[in-house]
Design a protein around this motif. Structure first.
Motif, PDB file in Angstrom:
ATOM      1  N   GLN A  60       0.926  -1.116  -0.053  1.00 47.11           N
ATOM      2  CA  GLN A  60      -0.016   0.081  -0.218  1.00 47.11           C
ATOM      3  C   GLN A  60       0.831   1.161   0.103  1.00 47.11           C
ATOM      4  N   ASN A  61       0.632   2.115  -0.865  1.00 47.52           N
ATOM      5  CA  ASN A  61       1.417   3.183  -1.083  1.00 47.52           C
ATOM      6  C   ASN A  61       3.070   2.919  -0.958  1.00 47.52           C
ATOM      7  N   ASN A  62       3.369   2.063  -1.955  1.00 44.88           N
ATOM      8  CA  ASN A  62       4.955   1.676  -1.813  1.00 44.88           C
ATOM      9  C   ASN A  62       5.312   1.373  -0.508  1.00 44.88           C
ATOM     10  N   VAL A  63       4.396   0.842   0.392  1.00 50.65           N
ATOM     11  CA  VAL A  63       5.104   0.274   1.890  1.00 50.65           C
ATOM     12  C   VAL A  63       4.380  -1.157   1.803  1.00 50.65           C
ATOM     13  N   GLU A  64       5.257  -1.960   2.422  1.00 55.31           N
ATOM     14  CA  GLU A  64       4.754  -3.460   2.619  1.00 55.31           C
ATOM     15  C   GLU A  64       4.116  -3.491   3.949  1.00 55.31           C
ATOM     16  N   LEU A  65       2.930  -4.050   4.118  1.00 53.46           N
ATOM     17  CA  LEU A  65       2.405  -4.022   5.570  1.00 53.46           C
ATOM     18  C   LEU A  65       2.197  -5.363   5.619  1.00 53.46           C
ATOM     19  N   GLY A  66       2.556  -5.892   6.940  1.00 54.19           N
ATOM     20  CA  GLY A  66       2.323  -7.317   7.392  1.00 54.19           C
ATOM     21  C   GLY A  66       1.064  -7.036   8.177  1.00 54.19           C
ATOM     22  N   LEU A  67      -0.032  -7.618   8.046  1.00 60.14           N
ATOM     23  CA  LEU A  67      -1.139  -7.307   8.816  1.00 60.14           C
ATOM     24  C   LEU A  67      -1.619  -8.801   9.511  1.00 60.14           C
ATOM     25  N   ALA A  84     -16.592 -11.369  15.777  1.00 58.80           N
ATOM     26  CA  ALA A  84     -15.246 -11.602  15.310  1.00 58.80           C
ATOM     27  C   ALA A  84     -15.216 -11.644  13.846  1.00 58.80           C
ATOM     28  N   ASN A  85     -16.227 -12.109  13.072  1.00 56.93           N
ATOM     29  CA  ASN A  85     -16.164 -12.010  11.823  1.00 56.93           C
ATOM     30  C   ASN A  85     -16.080 -10.765  11.192  1.00 56.93           C
ATOM     31  N   TYR A  86     -16.805  -9.967  11.832  1.00 50.41           N
ATOM     32  CA  TYR A  86     -16.763  -8.344  11.118  1.00 50.41           C
ATOM     33  C   TYR A  86     -15.668  -7.856  11.534  1.00 50.41           C
ATOM     34  N   LEU A  87     -14.978  -8.029  12.530  1.00 51.17           N
ATOM     35  CA  LEU A  87     -13.687  -7.507  12.868  1.00 51.17           C
ATOM     36  C   LEU A  87     -12.736  -7.872  11.766  1.00 51.17           C
ATOM     37  N   GLN A  88     -12.657  -9.235  11.418  1.00 47.17           N
ATOM     38  CA  GLN A  88     -11.730  -9.845  10.480  1.00 47.17           C
ATOM     39  C   GLN A  88     -11.933  -9.015   9.033  1.00 47.17           C
ATOM     40  N   ASN A  89     -13.247  -8.788   8.947  1.00 55.45           N
ATOM     41  CA  ASN A  89     -13.327  -7.931   7.496  1.00 55.45           C
ATOM     42  C   ASN A  89     -13.249  -6.552   7.430  1.00 55.45           C
ATOM     43  N   HIS A  90     -13.125  -5.906   8.655  1.00 58.06           N
ATOM     44  CA  HIS A  90     -13.332  -4.305   8.710  1.00 58.06           C
ATOM     45  C   HIS A  90     -12.278  -3.728   9.767  1.00 58.06           C
ATOM     46  N   LEU A  91     -11.726  -4.375  10.668  1.00 63.20           N
ATOM     47  CA  LEU A  91     -10.836  -3.528  11.424  1.00 63.20           C
ATOM     48  C   LEU A  91      -9.667  -3.083  10.698  1.00 63.20           C
ATOM     49  N   PHE A  92      -8.894  -3.816  10.078  1.00 65.89           N
ATOM     50  CA  PHE A  92      -7.794  -3.200   9.443  1.00 65.89           C
ATOM     51  C   PHE A  92      -7.921  -2.160   8.421  1.00 65.89           C
ATOM     52  N   LYS A 152      -6.306   3.970  18.071  1.00 64.55           N
ATOM     53  CA  LYS A 152      -7.383   4.162  19.124  1.00 64.55           C
ATOM     54  C   LYS A 152      -8.687   4.667  18.408  1.00 64.55           C
ATOM     55  N   ASN A 153      -8.299   5.625  17.498  1.00 66.22           N
ATOM     56  CA  ASN A 153      -9.441   6.109  16.477  1.00 66.22           C
ATOM     57  C   ASN A 153     -10.037   5.049  15.934  1.00 66.22           C
ATOM     58  N   ALA A 154      -9.222   4.038  15.118  1.00 63.90           N
ATOM     59  CA  ALA A 154      -9.809   3.097  14.359  1.00 63.90           C
ATOM     60  C   ALA A 154     -10.596   1.902  15.218  1.00 63.90           C
ATOM     61  N   TYR A 155     -10.017   1.596  16.369  1.00 64.73           N
ATOM     62  CA  TYR A 155     -10.841   0.792  17.286  1.00 64.73           C
ATOM     63  C   TYR A 155     -12.102   1.385  17.665  1.00 64.73           C
TER      64      TYR A 155
END
Length: 284
Positions: A60-67, A80-88, A107-110
């Motif tokens: 993403q944007n020339n950055v590699e992110l391990g999620l 838990a299913n919703y979090l898997q699909n939307h938290l990141f 914290k804002n995202a959570y």
């Protein structure tokens, strides 16, 4: 669609399994010595598997992110299913703030994700979920956040170091009571918020939310040569293994997926009855 994917889809529709495959692995494209593996095992309870996870690399944007994330649901698996699909997704919307004011952005995202879950409680149900998330930026910087008792532990020069915080009701009793709640402590049972939930922070749980926080603890760590690997796991492992025991059990296993399997196997051998999810990220 492969036969295994069709089988997994049937499991999801019938509530027999999580949306993630039971086991898997992958590697960084930019730093090929960094690999990850995950494994999941259904516990001995009668309800459907309530754990979900994320374990992947993306550009993403020339950055590699391990999620990487573990979501341990309770009273159902929908949150838990919703979090898997939307938290990141919500975390990454905080860019570029996440790289400038990391803690506030996480914290804002959570908070935003929890508000979405509460707004959708009619469809998602009354349950909730703990979460531990880790973002590895270009293999050099690790950002860990959590609510609940799923845990992040690194191995640094052979020594276990916990990066997350176990949010136990007994430790946050004053905060819970200041919100009008109480912490039960009955003989033979663990402390519970309002006599119900065994963690002091979680996503969802609308009926308890006035007494329950979803604010994460956030930890930021530079990845140096002495950081060997990262473990993310649900509490089914930590109930029966100390941090150091977990590290010691897999420190000589090179394959990350095999390490995740070994760690869960060790927990099962010690009579852990819970659903268990585990991710191992090998950094050296």
């Amino acid at each position: 669609m492969t036969g295994r994917e069709i089988l997994q889809l049937i499991k999801e529709k019938t509530g027999l399994g999580s949306s993630a495959l039971d086991t898997g692995k992958g590697k960084s494209k930019r730093s090929k010595h960094i690999t990850h593996g995950f494994h999941m095992v259904k516990g001995k309870s009668k309800h459907a598997m309530e754990d979900y996870l994320v374990s992947e690399f993306k550009q993403q944007n020339n950055v590699e992110l391990g999620l990487f994330a573990i979501f341990d649901g309770h009273l159902g698996h929908d949150v838990a299913n919703y979090l898997q699909n939307h938290l990141f997704e919500n975390i990454l919307k905080e860019q570029p703030g996440i790289w400038i004011d990391t803690e506030s952005s996480i914290k804002n995202a959570y908070r935003r994700t929890d508000e979405e879950i509460l707004d959708k409680s009619f469809s998602l149900g009354k349950g909730g979920s703990t979460a531990v998330t880790a973002i590895l930026k270009d293999g050099r910087k690790l950002i860990v956040a959590n609510v609940g008792d799923s845990r992040a532990v690194i191995c640094k020069n052979g020594v276990a170091l916990q990066l997350s915080v176990d949010h136990e009701p007994s430790k946050e009793k004053r905060l819970i009571e200041s919100r009008g709640g109480f912490v039960s402590n009955l003989p033979g049972d663990v402390p519970r918020v309002d006599g119900q939930l065994a963690v002091a922070r979680a996503f969802g749980d609308k009926s308890l939310k006035i007494h329950l926080s979803s604010e994460p603890d956030v930890s930021i760590l530079p990845i140096e040569e002495d950081v060997e690997f990262l473990i993310l796991a649900s509490d089914g492992i930590w109930k029966v293994l100390s941090n150091q025991e977990a590290v010691d059990s897999i420190k000589n296993i090179k394959d990350a997926q095999a390490a995740a399997k070994r760690l869960i196997g060790e927990a099962v051998n010690r009579n852990s009855k819970d659903d268990i999810s585990c991710i191992v990220v090998k950094l050296q």
